[in-house]
Write a protein that holds these residues in place. Structure first.
Motif, PDB file in Angstrom:
ATOM      1  N   SER A  92      -5.511 -24.332 -31.796  1.00 27.15           N
ATOM      2  CA  SER A  92      -3.957 -24.909 -32.204  1.00 27.15           C
ATOM      3  C   SER A  92      -3.256 -24.480 -33.402  1.00 27.15           C
TER       4      SER A  92
ATOM      5  N   GLU B 234      -3.870 -20.807 -26.676  1.00 28.00           N
ATOM      6  CA  GLU B 234      -4.093 -22.242 -25.919  1.00 28.00           C
ATOM      7  C   GLU B 234      -5.257 -21.748 -25.072  1.00 28.00           C
TER       8      GLU B 234
ATOM      9  N   ARG C  42       1.138 -17.512 -27.737  1.00 26.86           N
ATOM     10  CA  ARG C  42       0.961 -19.262 -27.626  1.00 26.86           C
ATOM     11  C   ARG C  42      -0.227 -19.269 -26.456  1.00 26.86           C
TER      12      ARG C  42
END
Length: 230
Positions: free
Chosen positions: A63, A58, A54
């Motif tokens: 996304s 990020e 993640r």
């Protein structure tokens, strides 16, 4: 005839016995080895946990609304591995410069990414350097920690992540209030900065992991002989 020698990275280098490697050749070999050691591979991505995947996405501004399983994150991360990191996300190099100067430069970089108001960024840089200078001296004396230790710890996650977040919040305050008043900037910055730096000195990441919603260490690591946080 050739002579083989073992390099620092475990690879064998062959060169003619009658000739020595030039400094230029040695420099090129070192550069190649460093680049290869920092390369992000598909295999290294597959070893990451979902939390790391993640953050990987990020940091690159990617996304993935349809990512639910680890395999989804892995595929997206592999697709995005060649996207360059913005300057503020690149690993920070720990130098021997004073901690206030290093973090002052971080503040200036983050400010320039947020606004083109150079006078605001100059004022922020001065406030950050002043606060670091004052409180780094205080905690070095009170908690028996060296400046190099403070700097090194502050560049590790989650200390670095929260430290940059505090600076970004201060920048947002300056822009919202349209102010470059030193007293207001310092008051806003130090409200979060002072307890943050104390946690850095105590090597206590738990409040930061909690703020980030991450599962951090269950134990607080303190430097031997340091005082407990009140």
């Amino acid at each position: 005839k050739t002579v083989s020698t073992q390099s620092t990275w475990g690879t064998k280098i062959h060169y003619p016995k009658s000739h020595k490697l030039s400094m230029r050749a040695i420099f090129l070999l070192v550069c190649i080895a460093l680049v290869l050691s920092q390369e992000i591979t598909d295999a290294s991505i597959r070893k990451m946990k979902i939390k790391q995947l993640r953050k990987f996405l990020e940091d690159r501004g990617v996304s993935c609304p349809n990512c639910f399983e680890k395999g989804d994150f892995v595929r997206k991360a592999i697709e995005s591995k060649n996207i360059p990191l913005p300057e503020s996300k690149k690993p920070k190099e720990v130098s021997k410069d004073p901690i206030d100067k290093q973090w002052g430069q971080i503040a200036a970089t983050l400010c320039k990414e947020a606004t083109d108001k150079e006078d605001y960024c100059k004022q922020l840089k001065g406030v950050v350097e002043g606060s670091f200078f004052q409180y780094a001296r205080k905690y070095k004396r009170e908690l028996s920690v060296t400046e190099q230790e403070l700097t090194t710890i502050s560049y590790q996650h989650p200390y670095l992540t929260i430290g940059e977040k505090i600076i970004k919040e201060t920048i947002a305050f300056m822009l919202k209030e349209d102010t470059k008043n030193q007293v207001k900037i310092r008051t806003t910055f130090e409200a979060r900065f002072i307890p943050w730096l104390r946690d850095v000195a105590l090597q206590n990441p738990n409040p930061m992991f909690e703020e980030l919603g991450e599962l951090g260490d269950t134990k607080t690591t303190k430097k031997k002989g340091s005082k407990k946080r009140k």
